[in-house]
Design a protein around this motif. Sequence first.
Motif, mmCIF file in Angstrom:
data_model
loop_
_atom_site.group_PDB
_atom_site.id
_atom_site.type_symbol
_atom_site.label_atom_id
_atom_site.label_comp_id
_atom_site.label_asym_id
_atom_site.label_seq_id
_atom_site.Cartn_x
_atom_site.Cartn_y
_atom_site.Cartn_z
ATOM 1 N N HIS A 6 72.452 6.746 -4.972
ATOM 2 C CA HIS A 6 72.581 5.377 -4.461
ATOM 3 C C HIS A 6 71.441 4.456 -4.876
ATOM 4 C CE1 HIS A 6 76.065 6.331 -2.038
ATOM 5 N NE2 HIS A 6 75.448 7.425 -1.624
ATOM 6 N N PHE A 7 70.265 5.011 -5.166
ATOM 7 C CA PHE A 7 69.104 4.196 -5.504
ATOM 8 C C PHE A 7 68.400 4.794 -6.712
ATOM 9 C CE2 PHE A 7 69.944 3.570 -1.032
ATOM 10 C CZ PHE A 7 69.953 2.172 -0.940
ATOM 11 N N ALA A 8 67.905 3.920 -7.593
ATOM 12 C CA ALA A 8 67.282 4.372 -8.837
ATOM 13 C C ALA A 8 65.995 5.148 -8.583
ATOM 14 C CB ALA A 8 66.997 3.176 -9.739
ATOM 15 N N GLY A 9 65.344 4.884 -7.473
ATOM 16 C CA GLY A 9 64.093 5.564 -7.146
ATOM 17 C C GLY A 9 63.459 4.907 -5.938
ATOM 18 N N LYS A 10 62.250 5.324 -5.646
ATOM 19 C CA LYS A 10 61.548 4.824 -4.469
ATOM 20 C C LYS A 10 61.379 3.295 -4.486
ATOM 21 C CE LYS A 10 57.084 5.218 -2.116
ATOM 22 N NZ LYS A 10 55.844 5.989 -2.026
ATOM 23 N N PRO A 11 60.965 2.663 -5.598
ATOM 24 C CA PRO A 11 60.824 1.202 -5.575
ATOM 25 C C PRO A 11 62.142 0.483 -5.270
ATOM 26 C CG PRO A 11 59.670 2.111 -7.471
ATOM 27 C CD PRO A 11 60.483 3.232 -6.862
ATOM 28 N N ARG A 58 54.182 4.005 8.057
ATOM 29 C CA ARG A 58 53.278 4.699 7.128
ATOM 30 C C ARG A 58 52.843 3.884 5.925
ATOM 31 N NH1 ARG A 58 56.322 10.511 6.328
ATOM 32 N NH2 ARG A 58 56.534 11.052 8.535
ATOM 33 N N GLY A 59 53.521 2.781 5.654
ATOM 34 C CA GLY A 59 53.238 2.027 4.438
ATOM 35 C C GLY A 59 53.962 2.628 3.242
ATOM 36 N N TYR A 60 53.803 1.979 2.098
ATOM 37 C CA TYR A 60 54.532 2.388 0.901
ATOM 38 C C TYR A 60 54.109 3.767 0.412
ATOM 39 C CZ TYR A 60 56.702 2.071 -3.703
ATOM 40 O OH TYR A 60 57.469 2.308 -4.812
ATOM 41 N N VAL A 61 52.818 4.001 0.310
ATOM 42 C CA VAL A 61 52.332 5.288 -0.212
ATOM 43 C C VAL A 61 52.780 6.430 0.697
ATOM 44 C CG1 VAL A 61 50.276 6.671 -0.692
ATOM 45 C CG2 VAL A 61 50.405 4.327 -1.488
ATOM 46 N N GLY A 62 52.737 6.215 2.003
ATOM 47 C CA GLY A 62 53.114 7.256 2.956
ATOM 48 C C GLY A 62 54.612 7.465 3.087
ATOM 49 N N THR A 63 55.386 6.610 2.431
ATOM 50 C CA THR A 63 56.841 6.730 2.481
ATOM 51 C C THR A 63 57.302 7.503 1.252
ATOM 52 O OG1 THR A 63 57.014 4.668 3.709
ATOM 53 C CG2 THR A 63 59.011 5.429 2.628
ATOM 54 N N SER A 64 57.247 8.795 1.347
ATOM 55 C CA SER A 64 57.637 9.639 0.214
ATOM 56 C C SER A 64 59.155 9.797 0.191
ATOM 57 C CB SER A 64 56.996 11.019 0.336
ATOM 58 O OG SER A 64 57.557 11.719 1.435
ATOM 59 N N MET A 122 49.517 -6.013 4.278
ATOM 60 C CA MET A 122 48.288 -5.223 4.262
ATOM 61 C C MET A 122 48.417 -4.000 3.353
ATOM 62 S SD MET A 122 46.521 -6.905 6.495
ATOM 63 C CE MET A 122 45.384 -6.002 7.518
ATOM 64 N N ASP A 123 49.578 -3.820 2.762
ATOM 65 C CA ASP A 123 49.846 -2.654 1.931
ATOM 66 C C ASP A 123 49.547 -2.997 0.473
ATOM 67 O OD1 ASP A 123 51.159 -0.631 0.347
ATOM 68 O OD2 ASP A 123 52.337 -0.118 2.127
ATOM 69 N N PRO A 124 48.473 -2.439 -0.092
ATOM 70 C CA PRO A 124 48.099 -2.808 -1.459
ATOM 71 C C PRO A 124 49.180 -2.508 -2.491
ATOM 72 C CG PRO A 124 46.683 -1.031 -0.625
ATOM 73 C CD PRO A 124 47.569 -1.466 0.498
ATOM 74 N N GLU A 125 49.972 -1.458 -2.263
ATOM 75 C CA GLU A 125 51.033 -1.121 -3.221
ATOM 76 C C GLU A 125 52.138 -2.180 -3.219
ATOM 77 O OE1 GLU A 125 51.001 1.484 -5.358
ATOM 78 O OE2 GLU A 125 49.030 2.022 -4.606
ATOM 79 N N ARG A 178 71.786 4.742 5.924
ATOM 80 C CA ARG A 178 70.827 5.673 6.514
ATOM 81 C C ARG A 178 69.527 5.696 5.713
ATOM 82 N NH1 ARG A 178 75.074 9.756 6.767
ATOM 83 N NH2 ARG A 178 73.692 11.194 5.696
ATOM 84 N N LEU A 179 69.657 5.676 4.393
ATOM 85 C CA LEU A 179 68.474 5.671 3.543
ATOM 86 C C LEU A 179 67.653 4.394 3.731
ATOM 87 C CD1 LEU A 179 70.125 7.188 0.364
ATOM 88 C CD2 LEU A 179 68.182 8.197 1.605
ATOM 89 N N ILE A 180 68.310 3.262 3.799
ATOM 90 C CA ILE A 180 67.603 1.983 3.982
ATOM 91 C C ILE A 180 66.912 1.952 5.336
ATOM 92 C CG2 ILE A 180 67.930 -0.508 4.309
ATOM 93 C CD1 ILE A 180 70.150 -0.308 2.117
ATOM 94 N N GLU A 181 67.629 2.346 6.377
ATOM 95 C CA GLU A 181 67.037 2.314 7.725
ATOM 96 C C GLU A 181 65.866 3.288 7.843
ATOM 97 O OE1 GLU A 181 67.584 0.132 10.267
ATOM 98 O OE2 GLU A 181 68.748 -0.861 8.705
ATOM 99 N N ALA A 182 66.000 4.466 7.274
ATOM 100 C CA ALA A 182 64.899 5.436 7.303
ATOM 101 C C ALA A 182 63.692 4.883 6.556
ATOM 102 C CB ALA A 182 65.348 6.760 6.693
ATOM 103 N N THR A 183 63.934 4.250 5.431
ATOM 104 C CA THR A 183 62.843 3.685 4.635
ATOM 105 C C THR A 183 62.176 2.538 5.379
ATOM 106 O OG1 THR A 183 63.972 4.336 2.604
ATOM 107 C CG2 THR A 183 62.243 2.669 2.394
ATOM 108 N N ARG A 184 62.953 1.703 6.035
ATOM 109 C CA ARG A 184 62.370 0.604 6.823
ATOM 110 C C ARG A 184 61.415 1.150 7.878
ATOM 111 N NH1 ARG A 184 66.547 -2.751 9.717
ATOM 112 N NH2 ARG A 184 64.715 -3.947 10.220
ATOM 113 N N ASP A 185 61.859 2.143 8.613
ATOM 114 C CA ASP A 185 61.013 2.716 9.660
ATOM 115 C C ASP A 185 59.751 3.345 9.082
ATOM 116 O OD1 ASP A 185 62.604 1.933 11.775
ATOM 117 O OD2 ASP A 185 63.636 3.857 11.946
#
Length: 196
Positions: free
Chosen positions: A49-54, A25-31, A107-110, A13-20
């Motif tokens: 399950h994950f060390a952090g956002k990256p 929104r791009g990386y910055v907009g994916t809080s 196109m996402d600078p981050e 669920r976390l991976i799929e939500a992050t993909r969407d």
Amino acid sequence: MYSAVMSMSTPERLIEATRDLLWERGYVGTSPKAVQQAAGVGQGSMYHHFAGKPDLALAAIRRSAGELAAAAEAVLGGEGSAYARIEAYLLRERDVLRGCPVGRLTMDPEVIAHPELRAPVEDVLALVRGRLAQVIQEGLDSGELRGDVDPEELAATVVATVQGGYVLARATGSRAPFDHAVRGLLALLAPRGASA
């Protein structure tokens, strides 16, 4: 859709939500908070399950890249002439107005500034170009395609047409520019003696 998502494991669920969210929104907009809300999980579950956002973004990008590679291989590795397989790749079902979930990351600078996040994007685009070049070479070897083209350059042109077509479609709010670009490229690629 919600019930299907909720039946997934928490990491899924976390991976799929992050993909969407990355796609929209791009990386910055994916809080992390937006991911948790979209996945229906708490902060503790996410960081269990994950060390952090990256780390989570990397899993999501790898998933998107894997799906892009599989979709390309499904048509490029299929039956038919080289032209028919390239045509199938260009005409395969896409959410044109939403854009490419992998291409948009370029196109996402981050993402581009982070070598680990950029690597799956770079790798899958190179993989698709390489697979297209193989199919083009098959067409050249069989005499189906014109012999005066470089397979790698033409493969890059095919990928650029698709990715550029997404940009044009999103800019106009219409899939027509994407379709025009694809039809134009197919006309240029049409086998000897064929009427496009």
